[in-house]
Design a protein around this motif. Structure first.
Motif, PDB file in Angstrom:
ATOM      1  N   ARG A   1      21.091 -51.193  -9.206  1.00 27.18           N
ATOM      2  CA  ARG A   1      22.384 -50.803  -9.772  1.00 27.18           C
ATOM      3  C   ARG A   1      22.155 -49.578 -10.647  1.00 27.18           C
ATOM      4  NH1 ARG A   1      23.754 -55.143 -14.646  1.00 27.18           N
ATOM      5  NH2 ARG A   1      22.143 -54.389 -16.083  1.00 27.18           N
TER       6      ARG A   1
ATOM      7  N   THR B   1      26.584 -60.350  -4.810  1.00 29.68           N
ATOM      8  CA  THR B   1      27.793 -60.256  -3.993  1.00 29.68           C
ATOM      9  C   THR B   1      28.307 -58.823  -4.066  1.00 29.68           C
ATOM     10  OG1 THR B   1      29.286 -60.862  -5.794  1.00 29.68           O
ATOM     11  CG2 THR B   1      28.412 -62.673  -4.460  1.00 29.68           C
ATOM     12  N   GLU B   2      29.309 -58.546  -3.263  1.00 27.61           N
ATOM     13  CA  GLU B   2      29.925 -57.206  -3.251  1.00 27.61           C
ATOM     14  C   GLU B   2      28.852 -56.128  -3.237  1.00 27.61           C
ATOM     15  OE1 GLU B   2      32.793 -56.813  -6.421  1.00 27.61           O
ATOM     16  OE2 GLU B   2      33.435 -58.884  -6.162  1.00 27.61           O
ATOM     17  N   SER B   3      28.052 -56.144  -2.202  1.00 22.22           N
ATOM     18  CA  SER B   3      26.923 -55.232  -2.131  1.00 22.22           C
ATOM     19  C   SER B   3      26.897 -54.506  -0.794  1.00 22.22           C
ATOM     20  CB  SER B   3      25.624 -56.012  -2.311  1.00 22.22           C
ATOM     21  OG  SER B   3      25.520 -56.997  -1.320  1.00 22.22           O
TER      22      SER B   3
ATOM     23  N   GLY C   1      27.036 -54.704  -6.214  1.00 21.20           N
ATOM     24  CA  GLY C   1      28.350 -54.498  -6.799  1.00 21.20           C
ATOM     25  C   GLY C   1      28.683 -55.544  -7.843  1.00 21.20           C
ATOM     26  N   HIS C   2      28.166 -56.777  -7.641  1.00 14.93           N
ATOM     27  CA  HIS C   2      28.508 -57.873  -8.550  1.00 14.93           C
ATOM     28  C   HIS C   2      27.455 -58.973  -8.434  1.00 14.93           C
ATOM     29  CE1 HIS C   2      31.041 -60.581 -10.868  1.00 14.93           C
ATOM     30  NE2 HIS C   2      30.865 -61.505  -9.935  1.00 14.93           N
TER      31      HIS C   2
ATOM     32  N   ALA D   1      27.201 -63.091  -9.031  1.00 12.24           N
ATOM     33  CA  ALA D   1      27.961 -64.322  -9.256  1.00 12.24           C
ATOM     34  C   ALA D   1      27.263 -65.174 -10.311  1.00 12.24           C
ATOM     35  CB  ALA D   1      28.081 -65.101  -7.951  1.00 12.24           C
ATOM     36  N   ASP D   2      28.057 -65.908 -11.081  1.00 12.48           N
ATOM     37  CA  ASP D   2      27.497 -66.837 -12.060  1.00 12.48           C
ATOM     38  C   ASP D   2      26.969 -68.102 -11.394  1.00 12.48           C
ATOM     39  OD1 ASP D   2      28.053 -65.135 -14.192  1.00 12.48           O
ATOM     40  OD2 ASP D   2      30.067 -65.974 -14.454  1.00 12.48           O
TER      41      ASP D   2
END
Length: 152
Positions: free
Chosen positions: A31, A78-80, A114-115, A117-118
């Motif tokens: 990132r 996620t969102e990658s 991109g994100h 997750a917990d």
């Protein structure tokens, strides 16, 4: 006698000693933090050492898709987006549950995260943290992976 010993060597001992390396796929999760690049490392389940998400190839998935699946399961990525061509490789010896050593070559795929997750499948089994590439290189054990991280 020589013929028998040669047969034992060729049929049993040589294949055990000179086994081909197995293949794994890995996700080098990155990132941007301001103007700096950061690398996501996770801990291994058995020893707690710092690693990148990796696993065995999966039926029905490309190696890149398998690496992305491991990034989700092991780190909650996620969102990658992932590259379809490996960024590099590294080799290591995997210790199996029964104590045997298996030589492994790992294909490394670059993942832009991109994100995170917990909640994800291995959340209770691992820690995860972001590091600069130089710091990440000091934390992983594999010299070839260290070189890939330093080159970022």
């Amino acid at each position: 006698m020589i013929h028998t010993l040669n047969g034992v060597w060729e049929e049993y001992l040589r294949p055990m000693i000179f086994r081909p390396r197995r293949l794994q796929t890995a996700a080098l999760c990155l990132r941007q933090n301001g103007g700096d690049k950061e690398v996501l490392l996770i801990t291994s389940r058995d020893t707690g050492r710092w690693i990148i998400p990796k696993g065995w190839p999966m039926n029905g998935k490309t190696c890149a898709e398998a690496a992305l699946q491991e990034a989700w399961e092991e780190a909650g990525v996620t969102e990658s987006s992932i590259t379809s061509t490996p960024l590099g490789t590294y080799n290591y010896d995997k210790r199996l549950k029964h104590g045997a050593i298996e030589p492994v070559t790992v294909l490394i795929y670059e993942v832009q995260v991109g994100h995170l997750a917990d909640e994800f499948p291995e959340v209770s089994e691992r820690k995860r943290a972001w590091f600069t590439p130089v710091k990440a290189a000091t934390l992983v054990a594999e010299p070839e992976l260290q070189a890939v991280l330093r080159a970022l």
